[in-house]
Design a protein around this motif. Sequence first.
Motif, PDB file in Angstrom:
ATOM      1  N   UNK A  39       0.836  -1.204   0.000  1.00 41.21           N
ATOM      2  CA  UNK A  39       0.000   0.000   0.000  1.00 41.21           C
ATOM      3  C   UNK A  39       0.879   1.266   0.000  1.00 41.21           C
ATOM      4  N   UNK A  40       1.900   1.258   0.835  1.00 46.49           N
ATOM      5  CA  UNK A  40       2.821   2.411   0.882  1.00 46.49           C
ATOM      6  C   UNK A  40       3.507   2.599  -0.455  1.00 46.49           C
ATOM      7  N   UNK A  41       4.006   1.485  -0.996  1.00 48.38           N
ATOM      8  CA  UNK A  41       4.761   1.574  -2.250  1.00 48.38           C
ATOM      9  C   UNK A  41       3.894   2.120  -3.381  1.00 48.38           C
ATOM     10  N   UNK A  42       2.621   1.768  -3.361  1.00 52.73           N
ATOM     11  CA  UNK A  42       1.745   2.214  -4.441  1.00 52.73           C
ATOM     12  C   UNK A  42       1.344   3.682  -4.297  1.00 52.73           C
ATOM     13  N   UNK A  43       1.323   4.168  -3.064  1.00 51.80           N
ATOM     14  CA  UNK A  43       0.831   5.534  -2.874  1.00 51.80           C
ATOM     15  C   UNK A  43       1.919   6.587  -2.689  1.00 51.80           C
ATOM     16  N   UNK A  44       3.094   6.171  -2.263  1.00 51.20           N
ATOM     17  CA  UNK A  44       4.164   7.150  -2.082  1.00 51.20           C
ATOM     18  C   UNK A  44       4.777   7.503  -3.442  1.00 51.20           C
ATOM     19  N   UNK A  45       5.401   8.679  -3.540  1.00 52.70           N
ATOM     20  CA  UNK A  45       5.969   9.072  -4.834  1.00 52.70           C
ATOM     21  C   UNK A  45       7.004   8.060  -5.330  1.00 52.70           C
ATOM     22  N   UNK A  51      10.437 -10.526  11.876  1.00 54.98           N
ATOM     23  CA  UNK A  51      10.616  -9.080  12.044  1.00 54.98           C
ATOM     24  C   UNK A  51       9.543  -8.373  11.218  1.00 54.98           C
ATOM     25  N   UNK A  52       8.663  -7.666  11.884  1.00 56.03           N
ATOM     26  CA  UNK A  52       7.543  -7.037  11.172  1.00 56.03           C
ATOM     27  C   UNK A  52       8.018  -6.051  10.106  1.00 56.03           C
ATOM     28  N   UNK A  53       9.159  -5.370  10.362  1.00 56.17           N
ATOM     29  CA  UNK A  53       9.667  -4.397   9.383  1.00 56.17           C
ATOM     30  C   UNK A  53      10.104  -5.115   8.100  1.00 56.17           C
ATOM     31  N   UNK A  54      10.586  -6.346   8.253  1.00 57.52           N
ATOM     32  CA  UNK A  54      11.019  -7.113   7.089  1.00 57.52           C
ATOM     33  C   UNK A  54       9.820  -7.463   6.200  1.00 57.52           C
ATOM     34  N   UNK A  55       8.661  -7.703   6.831  1.00 56.62           N
ATOM     35  CA  UNK A  55       7.465  -8.023   6.042  1.00 56.62           C
ATOM     36  C   UNK A  55       6.912  -6.784   5.351  1.00 56.62           C
ATOM     37  N   UNK A  56       7.093  -5.628   5.971  1.00 60.86           N
ATOM     38  CA  UNK A  56       6.727  -4.386   5.271  1.00 60.86           C
ATOM     39  C   UNK A  56       7.627  -4.229   4.045  1.00 60.86           C
ATOM     40  N   UNK A  57       8.914  -4.552   4.225  1.00 68.12           N
ATOM     41  CA  UNK A  57       9.870  -4.455   3.110  1.00 68.12           C
ATOM     42  C   UNK A  57       9.475  -5.397   1.973  1.00 68.12           C
ATOM     43  N   UNK A  58       9.041  -6.589   2.332  1.00 65.52           N
ATOM     44  CA  UNK A  58       8.626  -7.549   1.300  1.00 65.52           C
ATOM     45  C   UNK A  58       7.407  -7.031   0.540  1.00 65.52           C
ATOM     46  N   UNK A  59       6.545  -6.306   1.239  1.00 71.00           N
ATOM     47  CA  UNK A  59       5.388  -5.698   0.584  1.00 71.00           C
ATOM     48  C   UNK A  59       5.819  -4.628  -0.413  1.00 71.00           C
ATOM     49  N   UNK A  60       6.801  -3.828  -0.035  1.00 73.64           N
ATOM     50  CA  UNK A  60       7.332  -2.804  -0.951  1.00 73.64           C
ATOM     51  C   UNK A  60       7.951  -3.482  -2.163  1.00 73.64           C
ATOM     52  N   UNK A  61       8.626  -4.599  -1.883  1.00 72.00           N
ATOM     53  CA  UNK A  61       9.307  -5.339  -2.954  1.00 72.00           C
ATOM     54  C   UNK A  61       8.323  -5.879  -4.010  1.00 72.00           C
ATOM     55  N   UNK A  62       7.047  -6.031  -3.634  1.00 74.68           N
ATOM     56  CA  UNK A  62       6.049  -6.486  -4.606  1.00 74.68           C
ATOM     57  C   UNK A  62       5.815  -5.418  -5.679  1.00 74.68           C
ATOM     58  N   UNK A  63       6.167  -4.172  -5.352  1.00 73.15           N
ATOM     59  CA  UNK A  63       5.982  -3.070  -6.306  1.00 73.15           C
ATOM     60  C   UNK A  63       7.328  -2.641  -6.905  1.00 73.15           C
ATOM     61  N   UNK A  64       8.328  -2.506  -6.061  1.00 71.33           N
ATOM     62  CA  UNK A  64       9.676  -2.111  -6.509  1.00 71.33           C
ATOM     63  C   UNK A  64      10.657  -3.228  -6.129  1.00 71.33           C
ATOM     64  N   UNK A  65      11.331  -3.833  -7.102  1.00 74.74           N
ATOM     65  CA  UNK A  65      12.230  -4.974  -6.775  1.00 74.74           C
ATOM     66  C   UNK A  65      13.563  -4.522  -6.162  1.00 74.74           C
ATOM     67  N   UNK A  66      13.479  -3.904  -4.995  1.00 76.95           N
ATOM     68  CA  UNK A  66      14.696  -3.415  -4.326  1.00 76.95           C
ATOM     69  C   UNK A  66      15.191  -4.511  -3.371  1.00 76.95           C
TER      70      UNK A  66
END
Length: 230
Positions: A100-106, A132-147
């Motif tokens: 959600x963050x990855x899709x809405x942030x610039x 680690x909950x932060x790691x799962x947020x990162x994986x969510x971002x990775x679904x949009x940006x392959x960082x």
Amino acid sequence: MKIRIINSLLDVLYPPICKVCNAALFDNEVDICLKCIKDMPLARLEYANDNDADRLFWGIVEFEKVLSFMNYSKGSPYTHLLLSLKYRGDKKMGLKLGRLMAKQLPKVFFERIDYIIPVPLHSSKLKIRGYNQAEWLAKGIQMVYPIPILGDALIKTQATPSQTTRGVLERRSSTPHLFTCNPLYELAGKHVLLLDDVLTTGATLIACREALLGVEHLRVSALTFAISKS
Ligand SMILES: [Zn+2]
């Protein structure tokens, strides 16, 4: 087939409800209803340096950019999202919120990042929580940006009591040398994104930034899902 029938039966007996407002979910909704997604109390998301999250670090440590996605206050029904992610074993919530963050942030915020570094837990806490909950947020971002995600680029060297039981001043003054930088990674000249679930006093991100001070020409940005407003 069997599993699908069981799931359908469970849906009839226990219809899925929104984790924010408890309304029954429609078929096209998962975990959060569309209305709650639309009404989410978003923080200022422009790619600017004068937002509330960025301002917390002025004159203390240098960040390239700092953003928080959602304003969060005590008693807000949106607290349930973070409680699910952090304390109820709902790792998938991390994927959802990260995406959600990855899709809405610039887009420009992510385009310049070489690695995501989720703020680590101490090994003792990781053992208890299991993830680690932060790691799962990162994986969510990775679904949009392959960082690439560097889950162990920072190591938490001291276990600290939960921040929920401690005062603000205590949090800010008790964090030096809480993290150390893993020498296995060559981060010189890179731009990394520190990622955490909640921003309160900023003490954790300050300690992470300080652990990276020895890396030459490293640029560091930070992102949290929520910023505490209480
Ligand atoms: Zn809802």
